[in-house]
Design a protein around this motif. Structure first.
Motif, mmCIF file in Angstrom:
data_model
loop_
_atom_site.group_PDB
_atom_site.id
_atom_site.type_symbol
_atom_site.label_atom_id
_atom_site.label_comp_id
_atom_site.label_asym_id
_atom_site.label_seq_id
_atom_site.Cartn_x
_atom_site.Cartn_y
_atom_site.Cartn_z
ATOM 1 N N PRO A 154 0.813 -1.226 0.000
ATOM 2 C CA PRO A 154 0.000 0.000 0.000
ATOM 3 C C PRO A 154 0.845 1.273 0.000
ATOM 4 C CG PRO A 154 -0.912 -1.600 1.520
ATOM 5 C CD PRO A 154 0.407 -2.149 1.082
ATOM 6 N N GLU A 155 1.934 1.276 0.757
ATOM 7 C CA GLU A 155 2.799 2.456 0.811
ATOM 8 C C GLU A 155 3.487 2.685 -0.536
ATOM 9 O OE1 GLU A 155 6.217 4.338 3.812
ATOM 10 O OE2 GLU A 155 5.569 2.251 4.030
ATOM 11 N N ARG A 194 2.379 1.692 -3.478
ATOM 12 C CA ARG A 194 1.377 2.089 -4.467
ATOM 13 C C ARG A 194 0.966 3.540 -4.283
ATOM 14 N NH1 ARG A 194 -2.051 -3.558 -3.813
ATOM 15 N NH2 ARG A 194 -0.857 -4.759 -5.367
#
Length: 514
Positions: free
Chosen positions: A403-404, A406
């Motif tokens: 997530p980080e 992306r």
């Protein structure tokens, strides 16, 4: 999978040649003894070896002068300096000015790690004509690279398959496949290069440079490091602060980051470069052929990559352009603003179902020439990074961080995150979480950061200045695009660098060039 974004695009000139066509040894040899007393046997340079990328011998310099090559003996294991030796390949062009004005040798490292300095220096030699008036221009293949005891891993056919794999797995089965293929590559490196693998750390290369300084007859090492060459220069300054002469670090690697932090920084850097490319294309008076707005350009690229994951298109026969190859090719083109034209044409071509240009760009990043032969760029890059870096990231680590990554880059985040598994099951333990570049007592070092640099984000220059220590690093900012500053030919940057290297004029701290 080896993370190609960490490579400096030392093969940019090769890419240009390939695109224009489309658009129109390791070895112990005796014991060490007193290696500082060895005499180098300079001769005309041979054609580059396959590990160096192949091709023709270097052409004479435009204003006269021949390139000369020699081999320096260095200890295989620096903890046993009188043990077995390896050969370090060197290249030089003698100073063009009067002998009375000669300062000494100026040693270049162009980055990677894994790039051949013996082939890169002649490709860019004309750019350093001013520096050659007072220096012999010298570069080398660092240990593990090119002709200097090269790391060997897989065959050309195996590497074609390796670079065609899906480097952004979407499910558990694909993740297992990527990790297993990485283990296979790394096992081949151990099998084929067992002798050299424990001895290719950056600290080893720095010790080679200090031996080189002595063999070249210089009291101080005058140095020009680019990209990873800035890390090598910082490590040299840490180990040998009293031997530092006039030194320049351009396109600076942040020495304070872990590999994970470095990969995340690159995700932001390449996204910034892509944003700048899209803005540049759509802001011109003529119509941008790949989108009418900045967002449309990026949306169409994202769609192309999504489509390629489902169905690759023809690339360079018999290979197809996959999502991975296209991402790699896009990244390669962002290393230099001069290549934005190739990216535009490559995207136009890909939208019409032809992936040749993007694949050529990807091949250049991976060290593959037009004959299908690979240099040992990826093998050496993996070996040096995995020997330097202590962390060994797992698929679970990557999944937690996705997530980080992306958020940092919708386009490059997954690719760079999964690149962190490159050192899975590597045969040699990593040395540290990040390099030590503290250099109290060193002469001033000019540190140059480029605000638009995708591969070594600008913030790293300030971190390098701070890490070198008080009174050592002198920061210069270039407000530009691409990887590095001096080779952009910006007059302000070149004036500052030339003034320091040629005349010892240290620019004012925090000078800004645009």
């Amino acid at each position: 999978m080896a993370n190609p974004f960490r490579l400096r695009a030392a093969a940019l000139t090769t890419t240009a040649v390939l695109l224009s066509a489309v658009l129109a040894g390791c070895g112990g040899s005796g014991k060490g003894g007193d290696l500082t007393a060895q005499k180098l046997d300079w001769k005309s340079c041979p054609a580059p070896s396959e590990a160096e990328g192949g091709g023709s011998p270097p052409s004479p310099l435009p204003n006269g002068g021949e390139w000369q090559c020699a081999t320096m003996r260095a200890p295989l294991d620096w903890s046993r300096p009188k043990g077995d030796t390896i050969g370090i390949a060197l290249i030089r062009a003698r100073a063009s000015g009067p002998a009375s004005a000669r300062i000494g040798s100026l040693v270049f490292n162009f980055g990677g790690p894994g790039g051949s300095g013996v082939t890169t220096l002649p490709a860019f030699g004309a750019d350093y004509a001013a520096l050659r008036t007072r220096y012999d221009l010298v570069s080398f293949d660092p240990r593990g690279v090119g002709r200097s005891a090269p790391v060997e891993c897989e065959s050309d056919a195996q590497l074609d398959e390796y670079f065609q794999q899906d480097a952004t797995p979407d499910d558990h089965a694909e993740q297992v496949q990527l990790v297993n293929r990485t283990k296979q590559f790394n096992a081949a490196c151990e099998k084929n290069s067992r002798e050299i693998l424990p001895h290719v750390r950056t600290t080893d290369a720095a010790r080679d440079m200090d031996l080189m300084r002595q063999v070249l007859g210089d009291d101080k090492l005058h140095y020009f490091g680019i990209s990873y060459g800035t890390e090598l220069g910082g490590v040299y300054a840490h180990l040998f602060p009293k031997h530092v002469g006039r030194a320049v670090l351009d396109a600076v690697v942040d020495p304070t980051q872990t590999p994970e932090e470095g990969a995340l920084g690159q995700a932001r850097g390449f996204q910034l470069a892509l944003d700048n490319f899209a803005r540049d294309c759509t802001s011109k008076t003529e119509e941008c052929p790949i989108g009418s707005t900045e967002q449309e350009v990026k949306d169409r690229i994202a769609k192309l990559l999504a489509d390629l994951e489902k169905k690759p298109i023809p690339g360079i026969f018999p290979r197809q352009l996959t999502q991975t190859a296209a991402t790699n090719g896009i990244a390669q083109s962002l290393y230099s603003k001069d290549f934005w034209l190739y990216l535009t044409e490559g995207l136009e071509q890909a939208y019409d179902g032809d992936g040749k240009i993007l694949m050529l760009l990807s091949d250049s990043m991976n060290g593959r020439n037009e004959n299908g032969e690979y240099s040992n760029l990826t093998a050496a890059n993996t070996a040096i990074n995995c020997s330097d870096e202590k962390p060994r990231y797992t698929a679970d680590d990557v999944r937690r961080k996705l997530p980080e990554f992306r958020a940092a880059s919708p386009l490059f985040g997954d690719f760079l995150a999964w690149g962190m598994v490159s050192c899975t099951d590597w045969a040699v333990p990593g040395a540290a979480y990040h390099p030590d570049v503290s250099a109290p007592g060193s002469a001033p070092i000019l540190v140059i950061g480029n605000t638009g640099d995708p591969a070594t984000p600008y913030e790293g220059s300030r971190k390098m200045v701070d890490a070198l220590g008080k009174g050592v690093g002198v920061e210069l900012t270039y407000k530009g695009q691409g990887h590095g500053a001096y080779d952009s030919k910006n007059k302000c940057v070149q004036s500052a660098v030339n003034g320091y290297l040629l005349d010892g004029r240290k620019p004012k701290a925090n000078t800004v060039c645009s």
